[in-house]
Design an enzyme around this catalytic site. Structure first.
Site, PDB file in Angstrom:
ATOM      1  CG  ASP A  53      31.169  -7.112  28.898  1.00 62.38           C
ATOM      2  OD1 ASP A  53      32.047  -7.226  27.967  1.00 62.38           O
ATOM      3  OD2 ASP A  53      30.382  -7.851  29.403  1.00 62.38           O
ATOM      4  CD  GLU A  78      27.508  -9.052  33.518  1.00 61.98           C
ATOM      5  OE1 GLU A  78      27.351  -9.540  32.331  1.00 61.98           O
ATOM      6  OE2 GLU A  78      28.566  -9.850  34.011  1.00 61.98           O
ATOM      7  CB  THR A 150      32.415 -11.936  28.755  1.00 64.61           C
ATOM      8  OG1 THR A 150      31.461 -11.457  29.109  1.00 64.61           O
ATOM      9  CG2 THR A 150      33.415 -11.054  28.254  1.00 64.61           C
TER      10      THR A 150
END
Ligand SMILES: Nc1ncnc2c1ncn2[C@@H]1O[C@H](COP(=O)(O)OS(=O)(=O)O)[C@@H](OP(=O)(O)O)[C@H]1O
Ligand SMILES: [Mg+2]
Ligand SMILES: [Mg+2]
Ligand SMILES: [Mg+2]
Length: 382
Positions: A53, A78, A150
């Protein structure tokens, strides 16, 4: 002239998503070879992988800023800077710095400029921190979910890199990188049928080798495009050898396939099962992690995508912006359960969303589902 609007932005967005997908592929391969100790928990309890991420967010933020100029780039994304800038996160940061540098070294393969020297942790932290836009009704900003799904990523299953551009509250372009969704649809079904029983390492073996795809669309163009990740090596040319995609033409509910989130916590499966049954669907639903669900609708591999989150959960714009524009330009319809278009202009959340999201390959199915929600809402237990 209008036709050329956002042409440069689209080209750059596709190229940076290719770079990000290559990064993800390398990290996932390593992750699945080792154990789960690269997974740390964020405050919201969602698992987040070290290199994934943050590295994808830093890589994309750095590339967009280099290409368009820092002062011209605003990003809603995010991941925030909190977790990674803590003292105890030093090894996490080291890992991200290495992953980002490794990934940017390959940028030229995708027709982008690599940094002249290796980036240090300060530059990487700056790139992550720059993604601090909160969106809204005016101006231009990018919307990024560096890794959507994820959980799917950690499981060696489906996940996506999602990048969209919003101008004055409207999504103007969207790019979805789906590193484990090959041009041929079989693997998506393979995951669905086997992921409960097959060791993840065998799935990973099946998935390696860049067998994914990138989808993209410009709003109002009436066209959505699909490109194999393998073509990354040919990304120096533009326009590239992408092919047009179109939603499924099936409008008979008995032949239609419903796509929905894997996790029960993320969508009310019994409610969507009730709707599907009342509309006349007979096929098993396809449960897929991430925005790959939008990709499946746009590619014509499924006809309906529904997500009804628990009461109180607010959908975020980065979980939908890229997917919605791609489905719409491929010929599909996406609204909330009240039949209204999703509103991306209210900040980082899809404010005002009526109950849930319904994306369909065409108006006939869409009208049936909106009607079914209307008929069954009172008796639902949402
Ligand atoms: N409780 C709850 N309810 C609804 N939605 C939630 C919830 N928690 C998380 N999320 C967001 O869902 C993103 C993944 O959603 P999916 O639809 O792909 O779910 S699933 O993996 O298929 O189960 C996931 O995106 P990523 O964090 O990018 O993976 C979250 O933003
Ligand atoms: Mg997350
Ligand atoms: Mg997400
Ligand atoms: Mg994410």
């Amino acid at each position: 002239m209008e036709e050329d609007k956002y042409a440069k932005e689209l080209e750059v967005a596709v190229r940076v998503v290719h770079v990000a997908c290559a990064l993800c592929g390398r990290v996932q391969e390593r992750l699945l070879e080792t154990s789960n100790d690269h997974v740390v928990s964020k405050d919201d309890d969602s698992p987040v992988t070290v290199a994934e991420d943050f590295s994808v967010q830093a890589t994309i933020s750095w590339l967009l800023s280099e290409i368009f100029g820092v002062q011209n780039v605003s990003i809603v994304a995010e991941e925030d800077i909190q977790t990674i800038s803590k003292d105890e996160s030093a090894s996490l940061l080291d890992n991200v710095v290495n992953t980002v540098n490794e990934s940017l070294a390959f940028a030229s393969k995708y027709g982008l400029q690599s940094p002249e020297t290796t980036l240090g942790s300060t530059e990487i932290l700056e790139a992550i921190a720059r993604c601090n836009s909160t969106g809204g009704p005016s101006g231009r900003y990018w919307v990024l979910d560096p890794v959507d799904g994820t959980l799917g990523f950690v499981r060696g299953d489906q996940y996506a890199v999602a990048l969209a551009l919003i101008e004055d509250g409207k999504v103007v372009l969207g790019v979805l990188g789906c590193p484990n969704y090959p041009i041929k649809t079989e693997l998506l079904n393979y995951h669905y049928q086997h992921h409960q029983t097959t060791p993840q390492s065998s799935l990973a073996t099946l998935d390696t080798g860049g067998k994914g795809c990138v989808l993209y669309a410009k709003s109002g163009s009436g066209e959505a495009w699909l490109q194999s990740l393998i073509d990354g090596e040919k990304m120096l040319e533009w326009p590239n050898r992408a092919r047009l995609i179109r939603v499924s033409s099936i409008d008979d509910p008995t032949l239609a396939t419903l796509c929905e989130p894997v996790e029960r916590a993320n969508s009310n499966h019994s409610f969507t099962a009730g709707l599907a049954h009342s509309v006349g669907l007979r096929k098993q639903p396809l449960r897929v992690h991430s925005m790959v669900k939008y990709a499946a609708i746009a590619r014509g591999d499924a006809e309906i995508f529904m997500k009804f989150a628990k009461c109180g959960y607010k959908e975020k714009i980065w979980d939908h912006a890229a997917g919605v524009v791609i489905v719409e330009e491929a010929g599909g319809v996406v609204t909330d359960a009240g039949g209204r278009p999703l509103d991306f202009s209210k900040g980082m959340y899809l404010e005002g969303l009526d109950r849930g999201i319904i994306a369909c390959s065409g108006v006939t199915l869409h009208e049936k589902f909106i009607g079914a929600v209307y008929a069954s809402w009172d008796s639902s237990n949402l």
